[in-house]
Design a protein around this motif. Structure first.
Motif, PDB file in Angstrom:
ATOM      1  N   PHE A  15     -25.701 -11.830 -17.437  1.00 39.50           N
ATOM      2  CA  PHE A  15     -25.536 -12.346 -16.080  1.00 39.50           C
ATOM      3  C   PHE A  15     -26.862 -12.918 -15.586  1.00 39.50           C
ATOM      4  O   PHE A  15     -27.925 -12.334 -15.790  1.00 39.50           O
ATOM      5  CB  PHE A  15     -25.091 -11.246 -15.119  1.00 39.50           C
ATOM      6  CG  PHE A  15     -23.643 -10.878 -15.235  1.00 39.50           C
ATOM      7  CD1 PHE A  15     -22.678 -11.556 -14.517  1.00 39.50           C
ATOM      8  CD2 PHE A  15     -23.253  -9.856 -16.076  1.00 39.50           C
ATOM      9  CE1 PHE A  15     -21.349 -11.215 -14.629  1.00 39.50           C
ATOM     10  CE2 PHE A  15     -21.926  -9.503 -16.191  1.00 39.50           C
ATOM     11  CZ  PHE A  15     -20.962 -10.193 -15.465  1.00 39.50           C
ATOM     12  N   ALA A  16     -26.774 -14.064 -14.919  1.00 44.15           N
ATOM     13  CA  ALA A  16     -27.929 -14.576 -14.185  1.00 44.15           C
ATOM     14  C   ALA A  16     -27.975 -13.881 -12.829  1.00 44.15           C
ATOM     15  O   ALA A  16     -26.951 -13.432 -12.302  1.00 44.15           O
ATOM     16  CB  ALA A  16     -27.828 -16.088 -14.005  1.00 44.15           C
ATOM     17  N   ALA A  18     -27.985 -13.383  -8.939  1.00 44.25           N
ATOM     18  CA  ALA A  18     -27.317 -14.127  -7.871  1.00 44.25           C
ATOM     19  C   ALA A  18     -28.317 -14.475  -6.775  1.00 44.25           C
ATOM     20  O   ALA A  18     -29.243 -13.718  -6.482  1.00 44.25           O
ATOM     21  CB  ALA A  18     -26.168 -13.294  -7.304  1.00 44.25           C
ATOM     22  N   PRO A  33     -27.592 -22.500  -8.298  1.00 39.88           N
ATOM     23  CA  PRO A  33     -27.412 -21.168  -8.897  1.00 39.88           C
ATOM     24  C   PRO A  33     -28.246 -21.007 -10.168  1.00 39.88           C
ATOM     25  O   PRO A  33     -28.447 -21.957 -10.929  1.00 39.88           O
ATOM     26  CB  PRO A  33     -25.905 -21.125  -9.204  1.00 39.88           C
ATOM     27  CG  PRO A  33     -25.295 -22.113  -8.262  1.00 39.88           C
ATOM     28  CD  PRO A  33     -26.319 -23.203  -8.094  1.00 39.88           C
ATOM     29  N   ASN A  34     -28.731 -19.802 -10.370  1.00 34.37           N
ATOM     30  CA  ASN A  34     -29.555 -19.540 -11.549  1.00 34.37           C
ATOM     31  C   ASN A  34     -28.806 -19.792 -12.845  1.00 34.37           C
ATOM     32  O   ASN A  34     -29.394 -20.185 -13.853  1.00 34.37           O
ATOM     33  CB  ASN A  34     -30.072 -18.097 -11.520  1.00 34.37           C
ATOM     34  CG  ASN A  34     -31.199 -17.907 -10.517  1.00 34.37           C
ATOM     35  OD1 ASN A  34     -32.000 -18.817 -10.303  1.00 34.37           O
ATOM     36  ND2 ASN A  34     -31.258 -16.744  -9.900  1.00 34.37           N
ATOM     37  N   SER A  35     -27.493 -19.570 -12.838  1.00 33.54           N
ATOM     38  CA  SER A  35     -26.718 -19.811 -14.053  1.00 33.54           C
ATOM     39  C   SER A  35     -26.722 -21.288 -14.431  1.00 33.54           C
ATOM     40  O   SER A  35     -26.748 -21.624 -15.618  1.00 33.54           O
ATOM     41  CB  SER A  35     -25.280 -19.323 -13.860  1.00 33.54           C
ATOM     42  OG  SER A  35     -24.676 -19.964 -12.747  1.00 33.54           O
ATOM     43  N   ARG A  61     -20.404 -21.168 -18.842  1.00 32.19           N
ATOM     44  CA  ARG A  61     -20.637 -20.521 -17.549  1.00 32.19           C
ATOM     45  C   ARG A  61     -19.311 -20.014 -16.987  1.00 32.19           C
ATOM     46  O   ARG A  61     -18.345 -20.762 -16.875  1.00 32.19           O
ATOM     47  CB  ARG A  61     -21.272 -21.515 -16.570  1.00 32.19           C
ATOM     48  CG  ARG A  61     -21.580 -20.946 -15.190  1.00 32.19           C
ATOM     49  CD  ARG A  61     -22.392 -21.933 -14.379  1.00 32.19           C
ATOM     50  NE  ARG A  61     -22.655 -21.454 -13.038  1.00 32.19           N
ATOM     51  CZ  ARG A  61     -22.012 -21.875 -11.941  1.00 32.19           C
ATOM     52  NH1 ARG A  61     -21.089 -22.818 -12.048  1.00 32.19           N
ATOM     53  NH2 ARG A  61     -22.305 -21.386 -10.749  1.00 32.19           N
ATOM     54  N   HIS A  64     -19.018 -15.273 -11.404  1.00 36.86           N
ATOM     55  CA  HIS A  64     -20.045 -14.317 -10.980  1.00 36.86           C
ATOM     56  C   HIS A  64     -21.327 -14.459 -11.804  1.00 36.86           C
ATOM     57  O   HIS A  64     -21.944 -13.466 -12.199  1.00 36.86           O
ATOM     58  CB  HIS A  64     -19.519 -12.880 -11.067  1.00 36.86           C
ATOM     59  CG  HIS A  64     -18.188 -12.692 -10.401  1.00 36.86           C
ATOM     60  ND1 HIS A  64     -17.996 -12.921  -9.059  1.00 36.86           N
ATOM     61  CD2 HIS A  64     -16.974 -12.329 -10.907  1.00 36.86           C
ATOM     62  CE1 HIS A  64     -16.734 -12.679  -8.745  1.00 36.86           C
ATOM     63  NE2 HIS A  64     -16.080 -12.329  -9.856  1.00 36.86           N
ATOM     64  N   GLU A  65     -21.702 -15.697 -12.086  1.00 38.98           N
ATOM     65  CA  GLU A  65     -22.961 -15.994 -12.776  1.00 38.98           C
ATOM     66  C   GLU A  65     -22.980 -15.497 -14.215  1.00 38.98           C
ATOM     67  O   GLU A  65     -24.055 -15.315 -14.797  1.00 38.98           O
ATOM     68  CB  GLU A  65     -24.163 -15.394 -12.021  1.00 38.98           C
ATOM     69  CG  GLU A  65     -24.367 -15.934 -10.623  1.00 38.98           C
ATOM     70  CD  GLU A  65     -24.814 -17.397 -10.625  1.00 38.98           C
ATOM     71  OE1 GLU A  65     -26.014 -17.658 -10.671  1.00 38.98           O
ATOM     72  OE2 GLU A  65     -23.925 -18.284 -10.589  1.00 38.98           O
ATOM     73  N   ASP A 146     -34.932 -15.653 -13.798  1.00 37.24           N
ATOM     74  CA  ASP A 146     -33.567 -15.942 -13.349  1.00 37.24           C
ATOM     75  C   ASP A 146     -32.562 -14.866 -13.728  1.00 37.24           C
ATOM     76  O   ASP A 146     -31.351 -15.067 -13.592  1.00 37.24           O
ATOM     77  CB  ASP A 146     -33.100 -17.286 -13.939  1.00 37.24           C
ATOM     78  CG  ASP A 146     -33.903 -18.452 -13.388  1.00 37.24           C
ATOM     79  OD1 ASP A 146     -34.508 -18.299 -12.313  1.00 37.24           O
ATOM     80  OD2 ASP A 146     -33.927 -19.516 -14.038  1.00 37.24           O
ATOM     81  N   SER A 374     -24.335  -5.902 -15.138  1.00 35.54           N
ATOM     82  CA  SER A 374     -25.260  -6.986 -14.797  1.00 35.54           C
ATOM     83  C   SER A 374     -26.528  -6.935 -15.645  1.00 35.54           C
ATOM     84  O   SER A 374     -27.329  -7.857 -15.613  1.00 35.54           O
ATOM     85  CB  SER A 374     -25.632  -6.913 -13.320  1.00 35.54           C
ATOM     86  OG  SER A 374     -26.294  -5.684 -13.041  1.00 35.54           O
ATOM     87  N   GLU A 517     -21.899 -29.398 -13.966  1.00 34.72           N
ATOM     88  CA  GLU A 517     -22.925 -28.361 -14.028  1.00 34.72           C
ATOM     89  C   GLU A 517     -24.175 -28.843 -14.744  1.00 34.72           C
ATOM     90  O   GLU A 517     -25.295 -28.489 -14.371  1.00 34.72           O
ATOM     91  CB  GLU A 517     -22.363 -27.126 -14.728  1.00 34.72           C
ATOM     92  CG  GLU A 517     -21.206 -26.475 -13.969  1.00 34.72           C
ATOM     93  CD  GLU A 517     -20.573 -25.337 -14.748  1.00 34.72           C
ATOM     94  OE1 GLU A 517     -20.855 -25.239 -15.966  1.00 34.72           O
ATOM     95  OE2 GLU A 517     -19.821 -24.551 -14.157  1.00 34.72           O
TER      96      GLU A 517
END
Length: 893
Positions: A15-16, A18, A33-35, A61, A64-65, A146, A374, A517
């Motif tokens: 996960f990236a 949030a 977003p970091n993702s 992707r 929720h990241e 990130d 996470s 993206e």
């Protein structure tokens, strides 16, 4: 990319971190977003190819990241050697160390640090050679900024990394980032791994994380780190058996102070590897498709040619690249999240279990603890290829090695396979999802592109069927004629010095296809900026107009990791389809273009043209963004890809046909509405069926005489080459134009006011002769025909007086004097000629007079009567007198 061979496809997820939803950047836009940032940085990893590194394939992707990474994977690693519990021989350790250093040195050349080096991330392929895995995690997460977990494993982190600690940015709108680790930190990690292999056991197993870190930091006060580590873990006796050259390597790797610790490159050149280094051939990256170097320089054929032939038991799929196999795996029904869920890596929770903690005044908390999902779970799940292999089990081995001879008929659409031939007739969106069909197309195009530019004609021919999405970027470059050392040319362009256009580029990029993206990532913005600036700097006679960023988007998306190719494609595309559109004063070019487009509407759909003219809804109000951006400002990228697959096969006049095809899809609504409703309709363009649009635009193009779209501000016209027995219309649509000498029978330029006064397009005398297939020895390009009769799809209407008509006229034409051709109500006057004209309604009608002006007025009346495909002979009958083709009627007996 390298072939799959004995490798597997592996996937891991993380996960990236949030970002807060109520924080905006300095430009007033929500934070990226970091993702998406990670997704953009990941793309460069796909270009890093080395025999000591696991090849990265894709990143996905999710919600929720969540990010899922796909890469080359092998089931065996150094972890398996440590589980055996026996020391590894010194010679093997030196070979392993040398191969790991090769991978680290290549990473360092690309300004990357592993930081996650551990035994389970040092994989071993089928031949026992090292492959480093997860080496890109530190890079794509911006040195760990990130994500919410540290990058690396405490047992193997270098002292300087531990002393630095974990630094997280407190202000997401600023560029505060942790200090990156240097490449020497990986050398320390390698030293600890090699020490474990020498001892046959893992270190720090009985200590918790804090004790591990404390012990590593205290090693700075020790003179001999190797001895202390062996004493700490009870390995002194084993240490005595380790050869001196291995001990020297360990001491150099485990030098506490990074300033004294050698780099990977220095260790590779060290004398400790004097017996090992001669066994390895230096790696040289394969030459790319567009380069000044010879691609066949290292091609060596075996003495026995039969060795090239594959036996029936060969695994043909394993010979394909990892990228191709993964693409086919997805088409065969592969689902990354489903694979991870089946292994328990992804677990779904009911909503009530995802509620946050509730903290009371007395400090007591209720609710869920920290969600450990996470955090990083570096478990790699192997993607099963069984479903893909079952889908391809009936594909013969010959399909993997198609012959490229001009007369070969083993291509999918040629009838060699009934199933594939049937697939070739299906809608494009279905063909692009058909596993077997795409395998054949990918293999064929891959071989054709490797033979580019020598097989350019075959690429054109195959592209008329369809283009496989996986190879669309390279195929477009081939269709645009990109050649040579494009990287050298791109690197020579100054993309750093500030110029006045910088401000406008910075404003436009955050609004260009930001639903995607990849293009919305910071890495995408940076590439956008460099490619656009390179084009502006390298074309000093042109200027940046809004819309140029939209033109750049398809090329950048398809060549995200090859800015030079994106720039080269863009530089070849604009002169062909948008010649002089980006002049500082382009009003004359735009006005001529829109006028010709208006004539094309009248030519193909006079009823719609009459209605739009009555309500004064002219192309200036809606079509400028269409043509200035070649529809990239109107349609999303996935539709642009299908549209441009066909556009690149046509000439500069094909966009007119696309525009008319779009209007015809909206025809019913346009005819039923007035000016205001039409403005609202085009402010939010309804859904357009792109496949239907392409199909109809091709049909419109084939019905349009090539001189009807003549523009004096267009690029130098080129000659149509007819080949392989194709019709004139088909050849003109599929074969690129080449330089042709100008004849006296071509179109003559006229001023813009006269052009606007004419509703129907003009046609040249040369084009008329070609369409009529009349014999004219002075024009060698026109085929000789014995018959001088007009083709059934063409009718020439001579509007001169009957006396002039009888003195000489075009063979097969009919005479309708302008003065008596229409009634006072504007209808055709009843006569045999008008009956013939009515019978030809729907075919091409060419009006001919003494001059083009009279013929233009006659054409206006026909358009008002809803006669389609009406055009005017440029220069009138006087142009035809020069040909000697006029005939006189036979005398009546």
């Amino acid at each position: 990319m390298p072939p799959l061979k004995d490798a597997e496809l592996g996937a891991f997820t993380f996960f990236a971190s949030a970002l807060p939803h109520d924080v905006c950047g300095s430009n007033g836009l929500p934070l990226t977003p970091n993702s998406i940032k990670i997704l953009g940085r990941f793309q460069i990893l796909k270009t890093i190819v080395h025999p000591r590194l696991c090849q990265y394939v894709d990143i996905s992707r999710g919600k929720h990241e969540r990010l899922v990474v796909v890469a080359e994977h092998y089931p065996k690693s150094l972890e398996d050697l440590l589980r055996e519990g026996t020391p590894v021989s010194s010679s093997k350790i030196l070979h392993l160390a040398y191969e790991v250093l090769q991978g680290l040195e290549y990473m360092n050349r690309h300004r990357m640090v592993h930081r996650s080096l551990a035994p389970h991330n040092i994989l071993l392929d089928g031949e026992g050679h090292v492959r480093l895995a997860k080496f890109g995690l530190y890079h794509i997460t911006d040195h760990g900024a990130d994500v919410d977990f540290p990058i690396g494993y405490p047992s193997y982190l270098a002292p300087e990394v531990i002393a630095l600690g974990i630094v997280k940015p407190t202000d997401h709108t600023q560029c505060e980032r942790p200090l990156p680790s240097g490449p020497k930190s990986d050398v320390w990690s390698l030293g600890l791994i090699l020490f474990e292999l020498c001892m046959g056991r893992k270190l720090f197993q009985s200590l918790d994380v804090s004790e591990k870190l404390k012990l590593i930091l205290t090693l700075g006060c020790v003179d001999d780190i190797i001895t202390v580590l062996s004493e700490e873990h009870g390995c002194v006796d084993i240490l005595k058996t380790v050869p001196e050259n291995t001990l020297v390597l360990l001491r150099k790797c485990l030098t506490f102070h990074p300033t004294k610790r050698p780099t990977s490159a220095e260790l590779l050149a060290d004398s400790v590897f004097s017996d090992v280094s001669p066994l390895y051939i230096p790696f040289r990256k394969p030459v790319g498709l567009f380069s000044s170097a010879l691609r066949c320089a290292d091609l060596i054929l075996p003495d026995d040619i039969s060795l090239l032939c594959k036996d029936e038991d060969s695994d043909f799929l394993a010979e394909r690249s990892i990228e191709e196999v993964y693409h086919l795996w997805c088409l065969a029904g592969g689902d990354l999240e489903k694979e991870l869920m089946s292994k328990g890596i992804i677990r779904s929770k009911p909503p009530i279990c995802t509620l946050p903690n509730l903290l009371l005044e007395d400090g007591e908390s209720f609710g869920q603890g920290r969600d450990r999902s996470s955090l990083l779970d570096d478990t790699t799940v192997t993607l099963s290829l069984c479903q893909l292999r079952n889908r391809l089990k009936d594909v013969p081995g010959e399909a993997y090695y198609p012959l490229l001879g001009e007369d070969q008929s083993n291509i999918p659409h040629s009838g060699s396979s009934n199933e594939l031939s049937t697939s070739a007739t299906l809608p494009l969106i279905i063909r692009e999802r058909d596993t077997e069909y795409q395998l054949n197309r990918i293999v064929l195009f891959d071989r054709l592109l490797n033979a580019y530019p020598y097989k350019k004609n075959m690429i054109w021919r195959e592209a008329r069927v369809d283009i496989p999405p996986l190879l669309r970027g390279l195929t477009w470059a081939a269709l645009l004629g990109v050649e040579g050392a494009i990287h050298e040319r791109y690197d020579m362009i100054d993309k750093d010095t500030p110029i006045p256009t910088d401000r406008q580029i910075e404003v436009d990029i955050p609004r260009c296809h930001q639903y995607d993206e990849l293009l919305s990532s910071p890495e995408g913005h940076a590439k956008f900026r460099r490619v656009l600036k390179a084009w502006v700097v390298s074309h000093p006679n042109l200027v940046y107009w809004q819309g140029l960023d939209s033109l750049c988007a398809p090329f950048l998306y398809l060549n995200f990791n090859n800015e030079a190719l994106a720039y080269a494609c863009m530089s070849a595309f604009i002169p062909k389809y948008l010649y002089n559109f980006f002049l500082k004063d382009n009003s004359h070019v735009i006005q001529e273009y829109l006028t010709v487009f208006s004539q094309m509407i009248a030519f193909h759909d006079p009823e719609l043209s009459n209605h739009l003219n009555e309500i004064c809804f002219i192309p200036d109000l809606y079509a400028i963004p269409w043509f200035l951006t070649m529809f990239t400002h109107v349609f999303p990228l996935h539709k642009i890809f299908h549209l441009w697959d066909t556009l690149l096969l046509g000439n500069a006049s094909f966009p007119f046909c696309i525009g008319v095809a779009i209007l015809q899809q909206l025809r019913v609504r346009l005819l039923a509405n007035g000016f205001n409703e039409c403005i609202l309709l085009f402010s939010d363009l309804p859904e357009i069926d792109i496949e239907r649009c392409v199909r109809e635009s091709v049909n419109l193009f084939c019905w349009t005489p090539k001189s009807a779209t003549y523009r004096q501000h267009a690029q130098v016209p080129k000659q149509i080459a007819e080949s392989n027995g194709m019709s004139r219309a088909a050849a003109s649509f599929t074969v690129d134009f080449q330089e042709s000498p100008k004849t006296d029978l071509g179109r003559e330029p006229i001023n813009i006011d006269d052009l606007k006064s004419e509703v129907s397009p003009r046609i040249s005398a040369e084009d008329l002769i070609d369409l009529c297939e009349l014999t004219m020895p002075s024009l060698s390009r026109i085929p000789s025909k014995k018959s001088k009769s007009i083709k059934p799809k063409l009718l020439v209407v001579d509007i001169r007086h009957s006396e002039d008509f009888n003195r000489g006229h075009i063979p097969g034409s009919i005479n309708m004097p302008f003065g008596s051709a229409f009634t006072t109500e504007g209808d055709l006057a009843p006569c045999p000629a008008s009956t013939t004209l009515q019978n030809f309604k729907g075919k091409v009608v060419v009006t001919v007079g003494h001059a083009a002006q009279n013929a233009a007025k006659f054409a206006v009346h026909l358009v008002k009567l809803a006669y389609p495909r009406v055009c005017i002979l440029d220069g009138g009958i006087n142009k035809m007198k020069l040909t000697g083709l006029l005939t006189v009627p036979s005398p009546q007996i």
